[in-house]
Design a protein around this motif. Structure first.
Motif, PDB file in Angstrom:
ATOM      1  N   LEU A 224      14.586   6.267   3.574  1.00  0.00           N
ATOM      2  CA  LEU A 224      13.267   6.753   3.147  1.00  0.00           C
ATOM      3  C   LEU A 224      13.331   7.427   1.781  1.00  0.00           C
ATOM      4  CD1 LEU A 224      11.413   8.259   6.249  1.00  0.00           C
ATOM      5  CD2 LEU A 224      11.052   6.072   5.127  1.00  0.00           C
TER       6      LEU A 224
ATOM      7  N   GLU B 129      14.948   6.591  -0.746  1.00  0.00           N
ATOM      8  CA  GLU B 129      15.105   5.619  -1.837  1.00  0.00           C
ATOM      9  C   GLU B 129      13.784   4.945  -2.218  1.00  0.00           C
ATOM     10  OE1 GLU B 129      18.033   2.915  -0.289  1.00  0.00           O
ATOM     11  OE2 GLU B 129      19.380   4.571   0.182  1.00  0.00           O
ATOM     12  N   ILE B 130      12.757   5.150  -1.424  1.00  0.00           N
ATOM     13  CA  ILE B 130      11.475   4.487  -1.662  1.00  0.00           C
ATOM     14  C   ILE B 130      10.690   5.251  -2.730  1.00  0.00           C
ATOM     15  CG2 ILE B 130       9.304   3.752  -0.602  1.00  0.00           C
ATOM     16  CD1 ILE B 130      10.863   3.690   2.091  1.00  0.00           C
TER      17      ILE B 130
ATOM     18  N   TYR C 102       4.357   5.899  -3.612  1.00  0.00           N
ATOM     19  CA  TYR C 102       3.428   4.777  -3.594  1.00  0.00           C
ATOM     20  C   TYR C 102       2.586   4.756  -4.860  1.00  0.00           C
ATOM     21  CZ  TYR C 102       0.193   1.208  -2.512  1.00  0.00           C
ATOM     22  OH  TYR C 102      -0.516   0.050  -2.593  1.00  0.00           O
TER      23      TYR C 102
ATOM     24  N   ASP D  44       3.036  -2.088  -6.301  1.00  0.00           N
ATOM     25  CA  ASP D  44       2.871  -2.777  -5.015  1.00  0.00           C
ATOM     26  C   ASP D  44       2.204  -4.127  -5.275  1.00  0.00           C
ATOM     27  OD1 ASP D  44       2.729  -3.485  -2.380  1.00  0.00           O
ATOM     28  OD2 ASP D  44       1.219  -1.985  -1.824  1.00  0.00           O
TER      29      ASP D  44
ATOM     30  N   ALA E 111      13.405  -1.135  -1.613  1.00  0.00           N
ATOM     31  CA  ALA E 111      13.433  -0.123  -0.550  1.00  0.00           C
ATOM     32  C   ALA E 111      12.118  -0.117   0.241  1.00  0.00           C
ATOM     33  CB  ALA E 111      13.714   1.254  -1.140  1.00  0.00           C
ATOM     34  N   ALA E 112      11.005  -0.297  -0.451  1.00  0.00           N
ATOM     35  CA  ALA E 112       9.701  -0.342   0.221  1.00  0.00           C
ATOM     36  C   ALA E 112       9.572  -1.622   1.045  1.00  0.00           C
ATOM     37  CB  ALA E 112       8.575  -0.241  -0.797  1.00  0.00           C
TER      38      ALA E 112
ATOM     39  N   LYS F 243      12.010  -3.222   2.427  1.00  0.00           N
ATOM     40  CA  LYS F 243      12.880  -3.019   3.601  1.00  0.00           C
ATOM     41  C   LYS F 243      12.145  -2.219   4.678  1.00  0.00           C
ATOM     42  CE  LYS F 243      17.127  -0.638   4.909  1.00  0.00           C
ATOM     43  NZ  LYS F 243      18.119   0.339   4.479  1.00  0.00           N
ATOM     44  N   LEU F 244      11.424  -1.179   4.281  1.00  0.00           N
ATOM     45  CA  LEU F 244      10.647  -0.379   5.231  1.00  0.00           C
ATOM     46  C   LEU F 244       9.561  -1.233   5.879  1.00  0.00           C
ATOM     47  CD1 LEU F 244       9.729   2.285   6.570  1.00  0.00           C
ATOM     48  CD2 LEU F 244       8.341   2.708   4.510  1.00  0.00           C
TER      49      LEU F 244
ATOM     50  N   ASN G 242       4.764   9.443   2.109  1.00  0.00           N
ATOM     51  CA  ASN G 242       5.001   8.280   1.265  1.00  0.00           C
ATOM     52  C   ASN G 242       5.244   7.030   2.117  1.00  0.00           C
ATOM     53  OD1 ASN G 242       5.379   7.063  -1.359  1.00  0.00           O
ATOM     54  ND2 ASN G 242       7.567   7.011  -0.893  1.00  0.00           N
ATOM     55  N   ALA G 243       6.028   7.171   3.185  1.00  0.00           N
ATOM     56  CA  ALA G 243       6.283   6.030   4.086  1.00  0.00           C
ATOM     57  C   ALA G 243       4.978   5.545   4.708  1.00  0.00           C
ATOM     58  CB  ALA G 243       7.285   6.429   5.167  1.00  0.00           C
TER      59      ALA G 243
ATOM     60  N   TRP H 236       3.021   3.547   2.078  1.00  0.00           N
ATOM     61  CA  TRP H 236       3.548   2.187   1.899  1.00  0.00           C
ATOM     62  C   TRP H 236       3.202   1.296   3.089  1.00  0.00           C
ATOM     63  CZ3 TRP H 236       5.058  -0.410  -2.192  1.00  0.00           C
ATOM     64  CH2 TRP H 236       5.478   0.280  -3.325  1.00  0.00           C
TER      65      TRP H 236
END
Length: 187
Positions: free
Chosen positions: A41, A43-44, A47, A52, A60-61, A63-64, A91-92, A95
């Motif tokens: 998380l 590394e992302i 947003y 995007d 990294a995004a 991958k999430l 942030n997660a 995304w």
């Protein structure tokens, strides 16, 4: 039914008690439920719609998003930073809420738990996380709550996985996510 639950931890600190709580959930997940602890998380990038863009989403995004798409449910572990949700969790969620109308949450069950040093165990942050992920499209299990106060003292010498009370509570949270994910899949 086998259910894959993606665990997201809002603390990046190596000795994080919330990370330890997530490890305990992995260890004590009931049969039929697999709790997968997401790594990366931190590394992302924050947003930003400018980055995007299909075909060039930061690795990294991506991958999430991939981990979220292959999950049946989500389990957030939120500490409390200045009375609210940690930036890395928010942030997660940002995304995963995109692209608009087709985000990864898509009505999947979500539970939010955590531990914090204060006397209330981070309830404000957990409430804010529930609010945010619900707006982002998750099916928040409002009745599923676990806020463990006094984390630095309670877990000073005992890992949450070895605390019988905490282990039982986490197993119940995961069981409720498992059950709800089965209901959502059957509907």
């Amino acid at each position: 039914m086998s259910v894959r639950i993606l665990a997201l931890v809002g603390s990046l600190r190596a000795g994080s008690t919330n990370r330890q709580l997530a490890e305990a959930a992995v260890k004590h997940a009931p049969e039929g439920a697999e709790v997968v602890l997401f790594e990366g998380l931190g590394e992302i990038p924050f947003y930003n719609e400018d980055i995007d863009v299909e075909g060039s989403v930061p690795a990294a995004a991506a991958k999430l998003r991939e981990a979220a798409q292959t999950s049946d449910a989500f389990l957030f572990f939120s500490p409390e930073y200045n009375g609210t949700i940690p930036a890395v969790l928010k942030n997660a969620i940002d995304w995963l809420s995109r692209p608009f109308g087709a985000g990864a949450f898509g009505g999947k069950p979500v539970a939010v738990v955590g531990t914090a040093y204060g006397q209330f165990g981070g309830v404000w942050a957990q409430d804010e996380t529930r609010k945010s992920v619900g707006i982002a499209g998750g099916k928040v299990l409002e009745e599923v709550k676990l806020s463990i106060p006094g984390s630095l003292v309670r877990f000073a010498e005992t890992h949450p996985a070895d605390d019988a009370e905490v282990a039982a509570q986490l197993a119940e949270v995961v069981a409720q996510l498992h059950s709800t994910a089965g209901e959502v899949a059957a509907a």
